[in-house]
Design an enzyme around this catalytic site. Structure first.
Site, PDB file in Angstrom:
ATOM      1  N   HIS A 147      59.017   9.426 -22.772  1.00  0.00           N
ATOM      2  CA  HIS A 147      59.900   9.046 -21.660  1.00  0.00           C
ATOM      3  C   HIS A 147      61.246   8.614 -22.238  1.00  0.00           C
ATOM      4  O   HIS A 147      61.449   7.466 -22.559  1.00  0.00           O
ATOM      5  CB  HIS A 147      59.266   7.926 -20.837  1.00  0.00           C
ATOM      6  CG  HIS A 147      59.890   7.769 -19.486  1.00  0.00           C
ATOM      7  ND1 HIS A 147      60.718   6.732 -19.177  1.00  0.00           N
ATOM      8  CD2 HIS A 147      59.802   8.536 -18.366  1.00  0.00           C
ATOM      9  CE1 HIS A 147      61.111   6.847 -17.921  1.00  0.00           C
ATOM     10  NE2 HIS A 147      60.579   7.932 -17.405  1.00  0.00           N
ATOM     11  N   ILE A 195      63.024   3.924 -21.739  1.00  0.00           N
ATOM     12  CA  ILE A 195      62.982   3.002 -20.610  1.00  0.00           C
ATOM     13  C   ILE A 195      61.569   3.024 -20.036  1.00  0.00           C
ATOM     14  O   ILE A 195      60.864   4.022 -20.146  1.00  0.00           O
ATOM     15  CB  ILE A 195      64.025   3.324 -19.517  1.00  0.00           C
ATOM     16  CG1 ILE A 195      63.728   4.661 -18.830  1.00  0.00           C
ATOM     17  CG2 ILE A 195      65.433   3.294 -20.068  1.00  0.00           C
ATOM     18  CD1 ILE A 195      64.539   4.895 -17.577  1.00  0.00           C
ATOM     19  N   GLY A 230      59.491   3.879 -13.931  1.00  0.00           N
ATOM     20  CA  GLY A 230      59.429   3.118 -12.687  1.00  0.00           C
ATOM     21  C   GLY A 230      58.042   3.080 -12.083  1.00  0.00           C
ATOM     22  O   GLY A 230      57.624   2.057 -11.528  1.00  0.00           O
ATOM     23  N   VAL A 231      57.314   4.190 -12.189  1.00  0.00           N
ATOM     24  CA  VAL A 231      55.962   4.207 -11.617  1.00  0.00           C
ATOM     25  C   VAL A 231      55.045   3.220 -12.336  1.00  0.00           C
ATOM     26  O   VAL A 231      54.109   2.692 -11.733  1.00  0.00           O
ATOM     27  CB  VAL A 231      55.343   5.625 -11.607  1.00  0.00           C
ATOM     28  CG1 VAL A 231      56.132   6.545 -10.705  1.00  0.00           C
ATOM     29  CG2 VAL A 231      55.234   6.194 -12.993  1.00  0.00           C
ATOM     30  N   GLU A 282      52.960   0.185 -10.760  1.00  0.00           N
ATOM     31  CA  GLU A 282      51.547  -0.038 -11.085  1.00  0.00           C
ATOM     32  C   GLU A 282      51.309  -1.466 -11.559  1.00  0.00           C
ATOM     33  O   GLU A 282      50.302  -2.088 -11.188  1.00  0.00           O
ATOM     34  CB  GLU A 282      51.075   0.955 -12.146  1.00  0.00           C
ATOM     35  CG  GLU A 282      49.677   0.716 -12.672  1.00  0.00           C
ATOM     36  CD  GLU A 282      48.563   0.830 -11.636  1.00  0.00           C
ATOM     37  OE1 GLU A 282      47.493   0.219 -11.850  1.00  0.00           O
ATOM     38  OE2 GLU A 282      48.739   1.540 -10.621  1.00  0.00           O
TER      39      GLU A 282
END
Length: 144
Positions: A47, A53, A56-57, A61
């Protein structure tokens, strides 16, 4: 709650357990927790490897895992393996800035209500006192 006690409330394990410690909670009302982001976590190899970074998911979670802990703790006992809380909805989700290795994600989850095993929450994530993510979430208890 340290990680060994968190294990008693969540089925998640490394690398998907995203809560390092619960710092405070009030049954049926709120929970605060945190996660330290380290560079050696597996998501950073793919990523944005040159500019890592936190996805976002995964922040969503982590907030969802906090809702599950609060829901189970609010029932006054520990999970017995007969049920689990599933993420049921995510609404009004916003990301305001990225989280990077070295950051500590501070979570706050506020319970807005519970009807027939379906909980509603207001969730926020902060880094150094600055809001970086927020969402309204629902989790639902289901028998396994």
């Amino acid at each position: 709650m340290e990680v060994k006690e968190i294990f008693e409330y969540l089925p998640h394990r490394y690398p998907f357990l995203l809560v390092d410690r619960v710092t405070d909670y009030e049954a049926g009302k709120r929970l605060t927790a945190f996660k330290n982001i380290t560079f050696n976590e597996p998501q950073f190899t793919g990523h944005f490897p040159d500019n890592p970074i936190m996805p976002g998911v995964m922040i969503i979670e982590a907030m969802a895992q906090c809702t599950g802990i609060l829901a189970f703790r609010s029932q006054g006992g520990k999970p017995d393996g007969s049920s689990i809380y599933y993420l049921a909805s995510v609404d009004n989700c916003r990301f305001r800035q990225p989280a990077i290795p070295g950051d500590r994600l501070d979570f706050e989850v506020k319970a807005l209500g519970n009807k027939r095993g379906i909980w509603k929450f207001e969730c926020t994530t902060m880094v150094n006192g600055k809001l970086i993510a927020s969402a309204d979430m629902m989790c639902a208890e289901r028998k396994v």
